[in-house]
Every structure is written in structure tokens, then in C-alpha cells.
Design a protein around this motif. Structure first.
Motif, mmCIF file in Angstrom:
data_model
loop_
_atom_site.group_PDB
_atom_site.id
_atom_site.type_symbol
_atom_site.label_atom_id
_atom_site.label_comp_id
_atom_site.label_asym_id
_atom_site.label_seq_id
_atom_site.Cartn_x
_atom_site.Cartn_y
_atom_site.Cartn_z
ATOM 1 N N GLU A 282 14.758 24.382 81.763
ATOM 2 C CA GLU A 282 13.964 23.696 80.768
ATOM 3 C C GLU A 282 14.448 24.081 79.377
ATOM 4 O O GLU A 282 15.133 25.076 79.199
ATOM 5 C CB GLU A 282 12.487 24.058 80.945
ATOM 6 N N GLY A 283 14.088 23.287 78.383
ATOM 7 C CA GLY A 283 14.548 23.521 77.035
ATOM 8 C C GLY A 283 14.219 24.913 76.540
ATOM 9 O O GLY A 283 13.162 25.472 76.839
ATOM 10 N N GLU A 284 15.144 25.451 75.774
ATOM 11 C CA GLU A 284 14.937 26.793 75.223
ATOM 12 C C GLU A 284 13.708 26.844 74.325
ATOM 13 O O GLU A 284 13.123 27.904 74.140
ATOM 14 C CB GLU A 284 16.151 27.200 74.392
ATOM 15 N N GLN A 285 13.328 25.714 73.736
ATOM 16 C CA GLN A 285 12.250 25.733 72.765
ATOM 17 C C GLN A 285 10.869 25.829 73.412
ATOM 18 O O GLN A 285 9.886 26.179 72.763
ATOM 19 C CB GLN A 285 12.297 24.462 71.895
ATOM 20 N N LYS A 286 10.782 25.505 74.704
ATOM 21 C CA LYS A 286 9.481 25.489 75.368
ATOM 22 C C LYS A 286 8.910 26.895 75.478
ATOM 23 O O LYS A 286 9.611 27.847 75.788
ATOM 24 C CB LYS A 286 9.601 24.873 76.755
ATOM 25 N N ASN A 287 7.601 27.020 75.239
ATOM 26 C CA ASN A 287 6.924 28.311 75.357
ATOM 27 C C ASN A 287 6.279 28.464 76.726
ATOM 28 O O ASN A 287 5.727 27.512 77.281
ATOM 29 C CB ASN A 287 5.841 28.448 74.276
ATOM 30 N N GLN A 288 6.363 29.661 77.247
ATOM 31 C CA GLN A 288 5.678 29.986 78.495
ATOM 32 C C GLN A 288 4.183 30.086 78.225
ATOM 33 O O GLN A 288 3.756 30.563 77.170
ATOM 34 C CB GLN A 288 6.223 31.307 79.023
ATOM 35 N N THR A 289 3.366 29.669 79.209
ATOM 36 C CA THR A 289 1.914 29.687 78.984
ATOM 37 C C THR A 289 1.156 30.596 79.943
ATOM 38 O O THR A 289 -0.028 30.861 79.723
ATOM 39 C CB THR A 289 1.330 28.266 79.096
ATOM 40 N N LYS A 290 1.809 31.059 81.017
ATOM 41 C CA LYS A 290 1.078 31.937 81.939
ATOM 42 C C LYS A 290 2.023 32.812 82.741
ATOM 43 O O LYS A 290 3.207 32.521 82.907
ATOM 44 C CB LYS A 290 0.196 31.121 82.880
ATOM 45 N N VAL A 291 1.455 33.917 83.238
ATOM 46 C CA VAL A 291 2.134 34.832 84.137
ATOM 47 C C VAL A 291 1.240 34.985 85.365
ATOM 48 O O VAL A 291 0.039 35.220 85.236
ATOM 49 C CB VAL A 291 2.362 36.216 83.489
ATOM 50 N N VAL A 292 1.828 34.848 86.563
ATOM 51 C CA VAL A 292 1.041 34.861 87.801
ATOM 52 C C VAL A 292 1.518 36.004 88.692
ATOM 53 O O VAL A 292 2.728 36.165 88.914
ATOM 54 C CB VAL A 292 1.168 33.531 88.556
ATOM 55 N N ASN A 293 0.563 36.786 89.196
ATOM 56 C CA ASN A 293 0.859 37.818 90.185
ATOM 57 C C ASN A 293 0.671 37.188 91.565
ATOM 58 O O ASN A 293 -0.448 36.875 91.975
ATOM 59 C CB ASN A 293 -0.075 39.011 90.014
ATOM 60 N N LEU A 294 1.767 36.990 92.292
ATOM 61 C CA LEU A 294 1.710 36.290 93.568
ATOM 62 C C LEU A 294 1.082 37.125 94.675
ATOM 63 O O LEU A 294 0.675 36.587 95.707
ATOM 64 C CB LEU A 294 3.123 35.861 93.982
ATOM 65 N N GLU A 295 0.989 38.438 94.492
ATOM 66 C CA GLU A 295 0.346 39.283 95.495
ATOM 67 C C GLU A 295 -1.167 39.239 95.356
ATOM 68 O O GLU A 295 -1.892 39.193 96.362
ATOM 69 C CB GLU A 295 0.841 40.718 95.367
ATOM 70 N N THR A 296 -1.664 39.246 94.129
ATOM 71 C CA THR A 296 -3.111 39.257 93.903
ATOM 72 C C THR A 296 -3.681 37.888 93.589
ATOM 73 O O THR A 296 -4.896 37.680 93.691
ATOM 74 C CB THR A 296 -3.451 40.197 92.741
ATOM 75 N N GLY A 297 -2.820 36.958 93.184
ATOM 76 C CA GLY A 297 -3.280 35.641 92.782
ATOM 77 C C GLY A 297 -3.797 35.569 91.352
ATOM 78 O O GLY A 297 -4.222 34.508 90.892
ATOM 79 N N GLN A 298 -3.759 36.676 90.617
ATOM 80 C CA GLN A 298 -4.271 36.694 89.252
ATOM 81 C C GLN A 298 -3.335 35.958 88.303
ATOM 82 O O GLN A 298 -2.128 36.155 88.322
ATOM 83 C CB GLN A 298 -4.454 38.127 88.771
ATOM 84 N N THR A 299 -3.917 35.100 87.470
ATOM 85 C CA THR A 299 -3.172 34.363 86.454
ATOM 86 C C THR A 299 -3.579 34.855 85.074
ATOM 87 O O THR A 299 -4.772 34.907 84.760
ATOM 88 C CB THR A 299 -3.426 32.857 86.551
ATOM 89 N N THR A 300 -2.598 35.220 84.252
ATOM 90 C CA THR A 300 -2.851 35.670 82.882
ATOM 91 C C THR A 300 -2.304 34.635 81.923
ATOM 92 O O THR A 300 -1.116 34.290 81.989
ATOM 93 C CB THR A 300 -2.182 37.031 82.616
ATOM 94 N N GLU A 301 -3.152 34.121 81.055
ATOM 95 C CA GLU A 301 -2.726 33.138 80.068
ATOM 96 C C GLU A 301 -1.985 33.842 78.934
ATOM 97 O O GLU A 301 -2.360 34.932 78.492
ATOM 98 C CB GLU A 301 -3.931 32.378 79.504
ATOM 99 N N VAL A 302 -0.928 33.193 78.440
ATOM 100 C CA VAL A 302 -0.142 33.721 77.334
ATOM 101 C C VAL A 302 -0.711 33.203 76.023
ATOM 102 O O VAL A 302 -0.942 32.004 75.870
ATOM 103 C CB VAL A 302 1.338 33.305 77.451
ATOM 104 N N ASN A 303 -0.954 34.097 75.082
ATOM 105 C CA ASN A 303 -1.401 33.706 73.744
ATOM 106 C C ASN A 303 -0.159 33.378 72.919
ATOM 107 O O ASN A 303 0.579 34.272 72.517
ATOM 108 C CB ASN A 303 -2.188 34.856 73.103
#
Length: 480
Positions: A282-303
Motif C-alpha cells: 500500500e502507499g507509503e503515505q497511508k497511516n496505520q490505524t490499529k494493532v491486533v494481538n492474534l493470541e488474545t484478540g485484543q485490538t488497539t487503535e492508533v492515535n
């Protein structure tokens, strides 16, 4: 006469010329930034842009930077190749400024070591990752990018141990090992036949202690568009280019998609993100919006603050750049947006800023000012790149810059963000220039045909070939 155009136009010209260049021969540590992946199947095509002829018109400096595709390689090599044109405008001024970044050997002496470039039987080593603070995982290549075995190198005892051979599957031609990944119990890798049109890949594992490599299984179609892999106690996991994360039991069996991973891409097990890995996706300019822990299922939103682009985050830290900044000023922050900073002298050009243990990797321009003609003045002692510790603000220089501003360094070929960086301090770029007809120089479409003579420079690599200087981030004392 001289024919002037901007550095940006020159860079575009060089990039276009690189696509048409013939494949190189040998290990081009100082020549290319290679990417793995099926989506670009061509061999490294960088001879013109870096290792071959670089044509520079008019005054100033043109920097050939970028990513050149690879058909078979297991990893990437980053390089800064600079060609400087000479004109009769007048002498170049001198600068007194210095880049305040100390070499990694001074900042983290216990983490820097020397290893041989070649094995006892003449094969060539390519660092993969750290196994511990005193052990490195190396691929031994029988020929350019052709992995033949994995070895563990003890940096204290200065000797290597063969862990396993990396065979091609029976009956498969044109097979190349791709990224290697170190897990807590196993080492895994995947391979493909990148120079044909087959959509096919396979996965292999071996215990960390070594042994006979075992093929876990094969995949075809979209599942073979492997981005990154991971390995757990019972499975190989990987993400596909179109999104989604899959697993296959080490004992063998059919691949299955991990629930809830649509649109996700593996970063380093168990962490997944919502942007594709590398500049191919994907384009270099795009910002990431979340990080997901696949073991726990927890999703952390990126500010994501305003004015930031290309933000890429791990479990704790994010790296990106400020919008509309010609110098690609870097941005560092925690996932929640706190502790935001912009470290001086570090450029966020390119992708792949994340290293193991939360460290960041940035380019160092080396520019400390301009002379009376407006030409950039570089600190010849500045490193090519730097590892940045966001917790302490410590910056450690990587690579050795040639007097001309060029040079190169490599990053380990692990699938996850690597813990190893390396370079050959004995190598140097030698530039030879001559006058040629301006009509022989590549130019963007639609530009008028120049006349007269211009300076054409050939940059080649000389020396080196004996030892790599290696930085093992697993040997850096923890800061958080």
C-alpha cells in the motif's frame, strides 16, 4: 554547454533507467535495496543506477535511492549511491558542521562484532537475525541469493555450526528460499519459484538446535502470495498480500484462515496490522490505524495526529514522517499518541522503519549546510543510517559513508522486523567521470534534446569482501 534540470527529475530518470538495466553479477551490498515477494518477479535491476553508469547533468548532486526488485533473494539490502557532477562554475566550499550521531560501536560496544563474509568452503554468508546476544543466524549461499544451509555463528568463540541444509523440493526448478523466521522452538522459512508464473509456495521448519529440515506443506493461488511468516510451537503462520492471516500445522495438513483477520497483515507473531508490509503493498503515505494481538484478540487503535503520514506501529512505538516536509522529517510516538518527538538528523525516507525490540531505523542525509553556490555540504564522517531507541532517545550510527557520500549497509533477512544490521567497512565506491555527448544521456519524455558535452560518471565498488561489521540488537541492554 551544460544542461540543467532539477535533482528530482534526475532521480526519476535514474529510477526509470534502472528498470531497463541488465541484472548484476555478485553480491551487491552497496548497490541495491532488494525486496522479497512474488509481486515483483524480476531479478535485481540496478546496474545502471548504482553499480554501473550514472549520468549526471549540470551542477549539484543526484542521489539514486529506491527499491529494486528481486526474483530470488531472501532479504533486502539498503544502499545510498551518490554521484556528483563536476562543472566549471568554481571551487566547492567547505563546511564545518557535523552530524551528532556516534557509531554503533561506540554507543553499544557489546552489540557490534565482526564476522567472516565467506564460509570455509567459499560460500557467502547473509545475516538473518540474532539467536541470542552472542549468536547470529546466517544463511550460507552457494551462489547469488541461492541459500544452501543455515548456520549459527557464535560471536564470542568466532565459529559457526551448521544447523540444517535448505533443500529445494524434489522436482521443483528455479526454487529460492525466501524469508527466514526464528521462533521460540523452531526456525521456519518459505520458498517459491519467483522467476516463473506459478502461484506456488512452500514452508519448512527445523528445530532451533538444528537437524533435518522438514517441509510442512505447500500452497497455491492467493495463499502463495506470502508477505511474512511466523512460527509457533505447533504451526506455521503467514499473511497473504491481499490481506488475511493463515496457519498450517507443523505436522502437516490443510491451511486455515485465522478468524477475524480479514484485511490484516502479519508484522511479527502474534502482532498484526491493517496496512500491507513494505512499499509493494500500500502507499507509503497511508497511516496505520490499529494493532491486533492474534493470541488474545485484543485490538488497539492508533492515535494518528494531524500532519503525519506513513505511520507504522508495533505493539508500543510508531514511526512515520511529517507531511509536506522536503527533508522527510521523522516522527516517533507511542501507539496512543503520547511521547511524540522528531529526532534531529533522521530522515523517514522509504519504508521499513521497524526493527526488533521496538527500535527504529532511519536514513541520515549527512547534509550540514550549503556552500556559496547553494550546493549541499555533507559531513563525510556521518553514518548512512541510524538505529533509534525511542525510550531513551539514543541514536547509533550504521554503515560507513564514502567520501563521495555513497556507501551501503544490509538488514537481516528475517521475516519479522530484524535484529541485525551489517556492512562491509572495507568496501568503497570509486567514481570515474568523463565528458560525453549530451544526447547519450537518458532524459524524461518530452524534454528537449540537449547539445554539447556533459559529465558522465561510472561508480564501481572496490575492496572489501573479508568481514562484515554486524550490529546485533539482542545484545543491546534493555531500556524499557
Amino acid at each position: 554547454m551544460t544542461y540543467d534540470r532539477s535533482e528530482a527529475e534526475l532521480a526519476r530518470t535514474l529510477a526509470g533507467a534502472a528498470d531497463a538495466a541488465p541484472p548484476p553479477v555478485g553480491d551487491l551490498l552497496t548497490a541495491v535495496h532488494r525486496r522479497r515477494g512474488r509481486r515483483t518477479r524480476r531479478r535485481v535491476q540496478s546496474a545502471l543506477a548504482v553499480a554501473g553508469v550514472i549520468a549526471v547533468i549540470g551542477g549539484g548532486t543526484a542521489v539514486a535511492r529506491g527499491t529494486f526488485s528481486s526474483g530470488g533473494g531472501e532479504g533486502r539490502i539498503l544502499a545510498d549511491a551518490t554521484a556528483t557532477a563536476t562543472t566549471s562554475v568554481g571551487p566547492t566550499g567547505t563546511g564545518t558542521g557535523k552530524i551528532a550521531i556516534r557509531p554503533a560501536a561506540e554507543v553499544w560496544p557489546a552489540a557490534v562484532t565482526k564476522i567472516p563474509i565467506k564460509t570455509a568452503d567459499g560460500w557467502r554468508y547473509r545475516p538473518v537475525a540474532g539467536l541470542s546476544a552472542t549468536e547470529l543466524l546466517l544463511v550460507a549461499e552457494s551462489s547469488f541469493e541461492k541459500a544452501g544451509r543455515l548456520e549459527a555463528y557464535d560471536t564470542a568463540a568466532r565459529r559457526s555450526t551448521v544447523l540444517t541444509d535448505t533443500p529445494a523440493p524434489e522436482g521443483v526448478k528455479g526454487y529460492f528460499v525466501q524469508a527466514v523466521e526464528v521462533g521460540s522452538e523452531y526456525i521456519a522459512w518459505w520458498g517459491e519459484t519467483p522467476n516463473n508464473s506459478d502461484k506456488w509456495a512452500d514452508f519448512w521448519v527445523v528445530p532451533r538446535a538444528g537437524g533435518t529440515a522438514k517441509q510442512v506443506g505447500q500452497v497455491t493461488g492467493d495463499l502463495s502470495e506470502v508477505e511474512r511468516i511466523g512460527v509457533t510451537a505447533d504451526s506455521v503462520v503467514w499473511s497473504a498480500a491481499g490481506g488475511g492471516i493463515y496457519r498450517m500445522p507443523l505436522a502437516g495438513g490443510s491451511p486455515e484462515k485465522i478468524a477475524g483477520t480479514d484485511g490484516l497483515h502479519l508484522m511479527s507473531w502474534p502482532w498484526a496490522v491493517d496496512v500491507a508490509n513494505g512499499r509493494e503493498g500500500e502507499g507509503e503515505q497511508k497511516n496505520q490505524t490499529k494493532v491486533v494481538n492474534l493470541e488474545t484478540g485484543q485490538t488497539t487503535e492508533v492515535n494518528v495526529p494531524d500532519g503525519v503520514q506513513g505511520l507504522r506501529c508495533g505493539p508500543v512505538w510508531c514511526f512515520g514522517k511529517e507531511k509536506d516536509q522536503e527533508n522527510n522529517a521523522s516522527v516517533v510516538q507511542r501507539v496512543d499518541g503520547s511521547d511524540r518527538k522528531s529526532p534531529p538528523d533522521l530522515s523517514a525516507w522509504g519504508g521499513g522503519h521497524h526493527l526488533a525490540r521496538g527500535f527504529g531505523l532511519f536514513q541520515v542525509s549527512g547534509v550540514v549546510g550549503r556552500d556559496a553556490r547553494g550546493e549541499e555540504i555533507e559531513d563525510a564522517q556521518a553514518p548512512l543510517a541510524a538505529v533509534y531507541d525511542p525510550v531513551t532517545g539514543t541514536t547509533a550510527g550504521i554503515g560507513k559513508r564514502d567520501p563521495s557520500g555513497g556507501g551501503g549497509y544490509g538488514t537481516g533477512t528475517s521475516s519479522s522486523p530484524t535484529s541485525v544490521l551489517y556492512w562491509d567497512e572495507g568496501q568503497r565506491q570509486v567514481e570515474k567521470c568523463r565528458k560525453v555527448d549530451a544526447t547519450s544521456v537518458p532524459r524524461p519524455p518530452g524534454e528537449p534534446v540537449p547539445t554539447g558535452k556533459v559529465t558522465s560518471c561510472t561508480t564501481t565498488v572496490e575492496g572489501g569482501g573479508k568481514e562484515y561489521t554486524v550490529v546485533n540488537l539482542l545484545a543491546v541492554p534493555p531500556s524499557e
